[in-house]
Design an enzyme around this catalytic site. Structure first.
Site, PDB file in Angstrom:
ATOM      1  N   SER A  12      -1.521  17.598  35.685  1.00  0.00           N
ATOM      2  CA  SER A  12      -2.628  18.466  35.253  1.00  0.00           C
ATOM      3  C   SER A  12      -2.302  19.953  35.456  1.00  0.00           C
ATOM      4  CB  SER A  12      -3.875  18.068  36.055  1.00  0.00           C
ATOM      5  OG  SER A  12      -4.703  19.168  36.296  1.00  0.00           O
TER       6      SER A  12
HETATM    7  N1  LIG Z   1     -11.755  23.995  33.537  1.00  0.00           N
HETATM    8  C1  LIG Z   1     -11.241  22.939  34.372  1.00  0.00           C
HETATM    9  C2  LIG Z   1     -10.539  21.896  33.506  1.00  0.00           C
HETATM   10  C3  LIG Z   1     -10.124  20.700  34.327  1.00  0.00           C
HETATM   11  C4  LIG Z   1      -9.624  19.549  33.451  1.00  0.00           C
HETATM   12  O1  LIG Z   1      -9.955  19.412  32.266  1.00  0.00           O
HETATM   13  N2  LIG Z   1      -8.842  18.655  34.094  1.00  0.00           N
HETATM   14  C5  LIG Z   1      -8.314  17.498  33.388  1.00  0.00           C
HETATM   15  C6  LIG Z   1      -6.893  17.222  33.819  1.00  0.00           C
HETATM   16  S1  LIG Z   1      -5.801  18.472  33.267  1.00  0.00           S
HETATM   17  C7  LIG Z   1      -9.108  16.259  33.763  1.00  0.00           C
HETATM   18  O2  LIG Z   1      -9.414  16.029  34.900  1.00  0.00           O
HETATM   19  N3  LIG Z   1      -9.408  15.432  32.745  1.00  0.00           N
HETATM   20  C8  LIG Z   1     -10.056  14.178  32.928  1.00  0.00           C
HETATM   21  C9  LIG Z   1     -11.094  13.908  31.881  1.00  0.00           C
HETATM   22  O3  LIG Z   1     -11.401  14.824  31.084  1.00  0.00           O
HETATM   23  O4  LIG Z   1     -11.588  12.789  31.858  1.00  0.00           O
HETATM   24  C10 LIG Z   1     -10.292  23.529  35.418  1.00  0.00           C
HETATM   25  O5  LIG Z   1      -9.623  24.522  35.122  1.00  0.00           O
HETATM   26  O6  LIG Z   1     -10.256  23.015  36.550  1.00  0.00           O
END
Ligand SMILES: N[C@@H](CCC(=O)N[C@@H](CS)C(=O)NCC(=O)O)C(=O)O
Length: 225
Positions: A12
């Site tokens: 991530s």
């Molecule tokens: N704006 C957030 C975005 C976080 C994000 O989208 N993380 C992704 C991994 S890169 C996630 O956990 N995705 C899981 C999902 O959407 O189910 C940040 O910068 O922390």
């Protein structure tokens, strides 16, 4: 200082931006792996930590904070020490530019260059990036390139937390669509400098490699099916 814990996934980019800052600041931060493929971020326990159910999430004693951009600002403000003034300048306008670049990553860049492709890939909804994905990425690279015409790093003439944020996204974006140095000379030159930064090599590169392997495996298997 209370114990720092980061709920994260190595693939991530937002998680890796925080891990890079912790490395630069020499923080003792325990990394707790959340397996997104196994949907460990969708459990009731994780939802209590972050109702948005995404990583990263920081725990600092009793204090819990989600969103990598908010975490970067918090950690550098709380524990930045001698690095604070360069990584997140206190002068109002210099700080405002760093914030703007962070919000650019939060609202546009990370989503268009990584998440819009990675998320449907892991859900099995796409077999490869579409022409629309590529067009969006090119458009977004163009914005980054314009910012980099103004300064050597994305928000200033020195590395700030915005470079950790946009750099983590941009290095991952190369898995999907490489930044062409002829079309985006400033962006490509900055990206190649970021890739050589020791903290990017040590903390960021292994996660990019892992994400690349995973995405290519999903695309290969989807196309074989
Ligand atoms: N704006 C957030 C975005 C976080 C994000 O989208 N993380 C992704 C991994 S890169 C996630 O956990 N995705 C899981 C999902 O959407 O189910 C940040 O910068 O922390």
């Amino acid at each position: 200082m209370s114990k720092l814990m980061l709920y994260m996934a190595p693939g991530s980019p937002p998680s890796r931006s925080v891990m890079m800052l912790a490395e630069i600041l020499g923080l003792q931060m325990e990394c707790k792996l959340v397996n997104l493929i196994k949907l460990e971020h969708r459990t009731p326990e994780f939802k209590k930590l972050n109702p948005l159910m995404v990583v990263p999430v920081l725990r600092d004693g009793d204090f819990v904070l989600s969103d990598s951009h908010a975490i970067l600002k918090y950690l550098v403000s709380a524990y930045g020490g001698r690095h604070q003034e360069t990584l997140y300048p206190s002068e109002l306008k210099a700080r405002a530019v760093v914030d703007q670049r962070l919000f650019f990553n939060a609202s546009v860049f990370f989503r268009k260059v990584v998440n819009d492709v990675a998320f449907p890939t892991f859900l099995g909804a796409i077999k490869a990036p579409s022409e629309e994905h590529i067009a969006n990425i090119e458009e977004t690279y163009g914005v980054l390139d314009e910012y980099l015409q103004k300064s050597r790093f994305v928000a200033a003439d020195q590395l700030t937390i915005a470079d950790l944020s946009l750099g983590a996204s941009a290095t991952a974006a190369q898995i999907v669509h490489k930044m062409d140095a002829k079309r985006f000379p400033h962006g490509a030159e900055w990206l190649s400098r970021m890739e050589k930064e020791p903290v990017f090599q040590k903390v960021n590169a292994p996660g990019v490699e892992l994400l690349g392997k995973l995405m290519r495996k999903f695309w290969r298997e989807a196309n074989e099916a």
